[in-house]
Design a protein around this motif. Structure first.
Motif, PDB file in Angstrom:
ATOM      1  N   LEU A  76       0.754  -1.260   0.074  1.00 36.74           N
ATOM      2  CA  LEU A  76       0.136   0.113  -0.139  1.00 36.74           C
ATOM      3  C   LEU A  76       0.763   1.179  -0.065  1.00 36.74           C
ATOM      4  O   LEU A  76       2.092   1.183   0.214  1.00 36.74           O
ATOM      5  N   GLU A  77       0.352   2.623  -0.294  1.00 39.66           N
ATOM      6  CA  GLU A  77       1.223   3.647  -0.431  1.00 39.66           C
ATOM      7  C   GLU A  77       1.267   4.415   0.855  1.00 39.66           C
ATOM      8  O   GLU A  77       2.215   4.174   1.724  1.00 39.66           O
ATOM      9  N   ARG A  78       0.219   5.212   1.151  1.00 37.61           N
ATOM     10  CA  ARG A  78       0.332   6.015   2.321  1.00 37.61           C
ATOM     11  C   ARG A  78      -1.276   6.034   3.016  1.00 37.61           C
ATOM     12  O   ARG A  78      -2.170   5.977   2.335  1.00 37.61           O
ATOM     13  N   GLU A  79      -1.020   5.892   4.207  1.00 37.01           N
ATOM     14  CA  GLU A  79      -2.145   5.955   5.092  1.00 37.01           C
ATOM     15  C   GLU A  79      -2.720   7.414   5.026  1.00 37.01           C
ATOM     16  O   GLU A  79      -2.232   8.502   5.212  1.00 37.01           O
ATOM     17  N   VAL A  80      -4.171   7.630   4.700  1.00 32.95           N
ATOM     18  CA  VAL A  80      -4.912   8.774   4.341  1.00 32.95           C
ATOM     19  C   VAL A  80      -5.152   9.213   5.774  1.00 32.95           C
ATOM     20  O   VAL A  80      -5.885   8.920   6.414  1.00 32.95           O
ATOM     21  N   THR A  81      -4.365  10.447   6.222  1.00 31.94           N
ATOM     22  CA  THR A  81      -4.903  11.252   7.614  1.00 31.94           C
ATOM     23  C   THR A  81      -5.262  12.505   7.253  1.00 31.94           C
ATOM     24  O   THR A  81      -5.613  13.288   8.282  1.00 31.94           O
ATOM     25  N   ARG A  82      -5.296  12.934   6.153  1.00 28.84           N
ATOM     26  CA  ARG A  82      -5.674  14.569   5.925  1.00 28.84           C
ATOM     27  C   ARG A  82      -6.730  14.481   4.910  1.00 28.84           C
ATOM     28  O   ARG A  82      -6.486  13.825   3.571  1.00 28.84           O
ATOM     29  N   GLU A  83      -7.774  14.751   4.990  1.00 28.33           N
ATOM     30  CA  GLU A  83      -8.834  14.859   3.977  1.00 28.33           C
ATOM     31  C   GLU A  83      -9.263  16.360   3.537  1.00 28.33           C
ATOM     32  O   GLU A  83      -9.404  17.198   4.658  1.00 28.33           O
ATOM     33  N   ILE A  84      -9.377  16.560   2.373  1.00 31.33           N
ATOM     34  CA  ILE A  84      -9.707  17.898   1.998  1.00 31.33           C
ATOM     35  C   ILE A  84     -10.885  17.821   0.674  1.00 31.33           C
ATOM     36  O   ILE A  84     -10.846  17.110   0.059  1.00 31.33           O
ATOM     37  N   LEU A  85     -11.685  18.630   1.167  1.00 32.94           N
ATOM     38  CA  LEU A  85     -12.917  18.888   0.135  1.00 32.94           C
ATOM     39  C   LEU A  85     -12.903  20.388  -0.680  1.00 32.94           C
ATOM     40  O   LEU A  85     -12.550  21.392   0.098  1.00 32.94           O
ATOM     41  N   MET A  86     -12.907  20.447  -1.767  1.00 35.83           N
ATOM     42  CA  MET A  86     -12.546  21.644  -2.454  1.00 35.83           C
ATOM     43  C   MET A  86     -13.472  22.131  -3.658  1.00 35.83           C
ATOM     44  O   MET A  86     -13.878  21.089  -4.180  1.00 35.83           O
ATOM     45  N   LEU A  87     -13.995  23.346  -3.548  1.00 39.98           N
ATOM     46  CA  LEU A  87     -15.023  23.675  -4.416  1.00 39.98           C
ATOM     47  C   LEU A  87     -13.989  24.618  -5.391  1.00 39.98           C
ATOM     48  O   LEU A  87     -13.369  25.513  -4.769  1.00 39.98           O
ATOM     49  N   MET A  88     -14.170  24.514  -6.663  1.00 42.77           N
ATOM     50  CA  MET A  88     -13.360  25.388  -7.436  1.00 42.77           C
ATOM     51  C   MET A  88     -14.108  26.122  -8.417  1.00 42.77           C
ATOM     52  O   MET A  88     -14.973  25.723  -9.161  1.00 42.77           O
TER      53      MET A  88
END
Length: 427
Positions: free
Chosen positions: A68-80
């Motif tokens: 596996l690559e990286r454990e996801v510990t940061r979540e970002i929701l973005m409107l553009m």
């Protein structure tokens, strides 16, 4: 076992197929996996993110050695918008080992090797041309001019399940039930990724975007940090994309130039580009999951849910592989491969996978047909934030006043209320 006859033949060595093969081989079954790629993962494309509860269900503790690559510990929701972005940034230090980014070209060979170690047979680089049908029952496969017989066939061939379709077991894929995805993998050093995303070694971020990233078409963009690369891409509703008549490659290329994302990949080297169909019809579009001598698993069964802020598919694929293996074991013990016996597969899936799809059965319709979601609302969010932070010597206004000012003239307040209410019920 009769010559060239197996108890189970699995079409496809993706997560669903390999999971089923692993479980069946562990149970001592005679199982063959046929995959058209030169090796497992060679033709698999995903964003991608894997929720690890499914791996724990498949192989408790053993999955910890997976690539596996990286454990996801940061979540970002973005409107553009074309120039601006508004993001909700969340750090999840307490969600230990909940999910990891993954590159299928690394992960799939590992999982298939685990199935082989357990006793499964794998034939890569082989295209299944059709199914053997006898008296309406699936009795094996046709590949490379040969016929290989089996008591049971599991189709885990992916979203475009041509073998099952040509045999008349499922209907052809409909445009309204799939999305089109394009992905870039951009190489960067581990140190640069850690610095740009403010993450510790082994930890990473997931960004989900909506708005200008798809030029207002229903869909979104994604970014996942891998160990030494970044997966950046987009998913668009295929019907909306066709009507918009925009080159997908051009939209994907422009995505890399957006100010909100360009800073993350600056100086990186493009090492991979790929495109793929994604099943998004959800619960209303599910095909028949079983037939006489036949089961359908993973993307071939349409087991994917897109909620905008999360996309679930790989975990469901693994769970469907487990359920298919358990159902196959039951059929082998009974010596009965009829629809009546195999219908227990659907009951096994109902515990979580189908229950989730039913709960979120309106999510695709909401995302595809809420016309302001990918155009007006990102612009409103950016405008509101500009007003909140603007200090120009004029009298201050309350937040409610700024909110009304941002919406006024753009769309009726009641439309905003209806979309919020519908979204809460659908997602």
């Amino acid at each position: 076992m009769a010559e060239e006859k197996f108890q189970v033949i699995i079409i496809g060595a993706g997560m669903a197929g390999a999971a089923a093969a692993y479980r069946l081989a562990k149970a001592g079954r005679e199982v063959l996996v046929v995959d058209r790629g030169s090796e497992p993962g060679a033709k698999n494309m995903t964003g991608g993110r894997l929720y690890t509860y499914a791996l724990e269900e498949l192989m408790p503790g053993e999955w910890l050695s997976a690539p596996l690559e990286r454990e996801v510990t940061r979540e970002i929701l973005m409107l553009m918008t074309p120039q601006d972005s508004v993001a909700v940034d969340t750090m999840l230090g307490g969600a230990s080992r909940q999910s990891y980014s993954v590159l299928r070209a690394r992960f799939d060979p590992w999982l298939a090797a685990k199935a082989e170690e357990a006793g499964a047979m794998l034939i890569p680089g082989s295209t299944v041309d059709g199914l053997i049908l006898r008296d309406g029952k699936v009795a094996g496969i046709k590949t490379g001019g040969e016929e290989l017989e089996a008591d049971l066939v599991i189709s885990a061939e992916g979203v475009n399940a041509l073998v099952a379709e040509r045999a008349g077991l499922i209907r052809p894929v409909r445009a309204q039930d799939v999305a089109v995805a394009a992905k870039h993998v951009i190489k960067l050093s581990e140190e640069i990724i850690n610095e740009r995303f403010n993450t510790a070694p082994g930890q990473g971020a997931a960004i989900m975007c909506a708005g200008e990233c798809t030029r207002g078409i229903s869909g979104g963009a994604f970014l996942y940090t891998n160990k030494d690369s970044i997966s950046l891409g987009l998913v668009v509703d295929s019907k909306g994309w066709k009507e918009a008549k925009m080159p997908l490659a051009e939209v994907a290329e422009n995505l890399k130039q957006h100010p909100a994302l360009a800073r993350y990949i600056e100086g990186g080297e493009l090492v991979e580009y790929s495109a793929h169909l994604v099943p998004e019809g959800g619960y209303p579009s599910l095909p028949q999951l079983y037939g006489d001598g036949f089961l359908l698993a993973g993307d071939a069964a349409g087991l994917v849910v897109n909620r905008g802020f999360t996309v679930r598919g790989m975990d469901y694929a693994i769970l469907s592989g487990i359920a298919a293996a358990e159902t196959a074991n039951e059929a082998i013990e009974a010596g009965d491969y009829s629809r009546r016996t195999l219908q227990s597969y659907e009951a096994r899936l109902q515990k979580l996978v189908l229950k989730d799809l039913e709960t979120l059965k309106n999510s695709h319709d909401y995302l595809a047909h809420t016309r302001h979601l990918f155009t007006t609302y990102p612009a409103l969010a950016a405008g509101l934030m500009k007003n909140l932070y603007q200090v120009d010597g004029q009298p201050a206004k309350k937040v409610t006043g700024l909110l009304k000012e941002s919406i006024r003239g753009k769309l009726p307040y009641f439309d905003v209320f209806k979309d919020i209410l519908k979204g809460g019920r659908s997602l």
